[in-house]
Design a protein around this motif. Sequence first.
Motif, short mmCIF file in Angstrom:
data_model
loop_
_atom_site.label_atom_id
_atom_site.label_comp_id
_atom_site.label_asym_id
_atom_site.label_seq_id
_atom_site.Cartn_x
_atom_site.Cartn_y
_atom_site.Cartn_z
N LEU A 104 -14.39 -28.23 8.58
CA LEU A 104 -13.31 -29.34 8.55
C LEU A 104 -12.72 -29.26 7.22
O LEU A 104 -12.52 -28.18 6.39
N TRP A 160 -9.56 -31.70 5.13
CA TRP A 160 -9.43 -33.21 4.37
C TRP A 160 -7.98 -32.74 5.03
O TRP A 160 -6.75 -31.78 4.49
N ASN A 194 -2.01 -39.09 -1.14
CA ASN A 194 -2.17 -37.98 -1.15
C ASN A 194 -2.22 -36.82 0.36
O ASN A 194 -2.91 -37.88 1.45
N TYR A 221 -10.44 -37.65 -7.65
CA TYR A 221 -11.42 -37.82 -6.35
C TYR A 221 -12.79 -36.65 -6.52
O TYR A 221 -12.33 -36.00 -7.20
N TYR A 222 -13.85 -37.37 -6.13
CA TYR A 222 -14.80 -37.23 -6.54
C TYR A 222 -15.82 -36.60 -5.27
O TYR A 222 -16.00 -35.57 -4.76
N TYR A 223 -15.76 -37.14 -4.62
CA TYR A 223 -16.57 -36.96 -3.21
C TYR A 223 -16.50 -37.66 -2.46
O TYR A 223 -15.57 -39.09 -2.67
N GLN A 240 -3.74 -24.66 -0.96
CA GLN A 240 -4.83 -25.23 -0.48
C GLN A 240 -5.37 -24.74 0.98
O GLN A 240 -5.86 -24.74 1.81
N TYR A 273 -13.32 -28.09 -11.70
CA TYR A 273 -14.03 -29.02 -11.85
C TYR A 273 -15.38 -28.76 -11.33
O TYR A 273 -15.69 -27.94 -10.91
N TYR A 324 -16.50 -30.79 -9.63
CA TYR A 324 -16.70 -32.05 -8.13
C TYR A 324 -16.59 -31.54 -7.37
O TYR A 324 -15.72 -31.91 -6.67
N SER A 381 -18.98 -31.00 -4.40
CA SER A 381 -19.61 -31.90 -3.07
C SER A 381 -20.39 -30.57 -1.20
O SER A 381 -19.77 -30.05 -1.38
N TYR A 390 -24.01 -34.07 -4.91
CA TYR A 390 -22.34 -34.13 -5.30
C TYR A 390 -21.90 -33.40 -6.66
O TYR A 390 -23.16 -33.64 -7.70
N CYS A 395 -17.78 -29.01 -0.84
CA CYS A 395 -15.97 -29.02 -0.84
C CYS A 395 -15.82 -29.84 -2.00
O CYS A 395 -16.62 -30.00 -3.75
N TYR A 424 -12.82 -30.88 -5.67
CA TYR A 424 -11.56 -31.54 -6.10
C TYR A 424 -10.46 -30.46 -5.86
O TYR A 424 -11.29 -29.23 -6.71
N SER A 459 -4.04 -32.44 -8.21
CA SER A 459 -2.76 -33.20 -8.05
C SER A 459 -3.79 -34.34 -6.52
O SER A 459 -2.77 -34.46 -5.50
N TYR A 460 -4.72 -34.91 -7.15
CA TYR A 460 -5.57 -35.91 -5.97
C TYR A 460 -5.91 -35.59 -4.67
O TYR A 460 -4.92 -35.88 -3.52
N THR A 461 -6.26 -34.15 -4.69
CA THR A 461 -6.97 -33.54 -3.05
C THR A 461 -7.77 -32.75 -3.18
O THR A 461 -8.37 -32.60 -4.36
N PHE A 462 -8.24 -32.68 -1.91
CA PHE A 462 -9.50 -32.24 -1.68
C PHE A 462 -9.77 -31.07 -1.28
O PHE A 462 -8.62 -30.38 -0.32
N PHE A 500 -12.01 -28.30 1.80
CA PHE A 500 -12.99 -27.85 1.90
C PHE A 500 -13.11 -26.11 2.13
O PHE A 500 -12.69 -25.43 2.52
#
Lengths: 126, 110
Positions: A45, A47, A59, A110-112, B1, B32, B34, B36, B51, B91, B93, B96-99, B101
Motif C-alpha cells: 500500500l 499513501w 497534501n 492525520y491519525y489513521y 517519504q 508520533y 499515530y 495504525s 490505531y 502506517c 503519521y 507535514s500532513y502525510t502518512f 505505510f
Amino acid sequence: EVQLVESGGGLVQPGGSLRLSCAASGFTFSSHAMSWVRQAPGKGLEWVSATRGSGGRTNYADSVKGRFTISRDNSKNTLYLQMNSLRAEDTAVYYCAKAVDGYSYGNYYYYYMDVWGKGTTVTVSS
Amino acid sequence: QSALTQPRSVSGSPGQSVTISCTGTNSDVGGYNYVSWYQHHPGKAPKLMIYDVSKRPSGVPDRFSGSKSGNTASLTISGLQAEDEADYYCCSYAGSYTFVFGTGTKVTVL
C-alpha cells in the motif's frame, strides 16, 4: 452503514488523464478528512493524497505531487482524484479511505484511516 | 517519504502467536503515537485493526495487540486462527500532513 464506493478506473495511455470518484454514504462527509491510497501489482500500500473535511488543506506523496489533484464536493458526498501526466508506474488499485484527524496540543494531525472502499483499477499502458 | 520496514513474511501454527515489526525513523513512527495497522485480504478493502499504536476498533478481536518502542512498532496476533492469514501493513503519521505505510507482511497460518 458507512460505505465508500470508488469508480472511474480504466485503461489510459501514458501521458493521459483520468478522474477517479469516491461516493460516500452513512456518515457526515463534510466533517471528515478523506484520503486516497494505492496498491501497484505485487506491491504494498502507498499513501497518495489527503484532504481535510472542509477541503481547505490538501497534501500529496512526492511520487504524485504536481500531477494529481485531490478535491471533494461536500454537497454530493463525493471525493475525487484528478490524475494527469499518467505513467506506467501509476498502474494500481486506488482505494478511497475515510481519515480520522484532529488537533493535539494545538497541532493538527492525520491519525489513521478507519473506513475503506473496495478500490478501482487504473492501468496505464500503450 | 521512505516506506516503513516490515518483514516480508511471518508464519505460525493455529493457536500460536506471531509478531510483526514495523521500523521507521524519528520523523514518523518514533515521532508520533499515530501508528495504525491494517489487515488486507487480496481483492478486498483493507481493514483497520489497530490505531494510535495500541487501540483496537470495535469488533476487532482482542487477539490483536499493538505496541511501540522508539522507532519500531509491533503488531502481535495471539491465538492465531486460519482467518488471520492475510497481508498486514503498518502506517504512521509522517509529518507535514502525510502518512507513510510499511512494506507489508504476509502472515501464513501453517
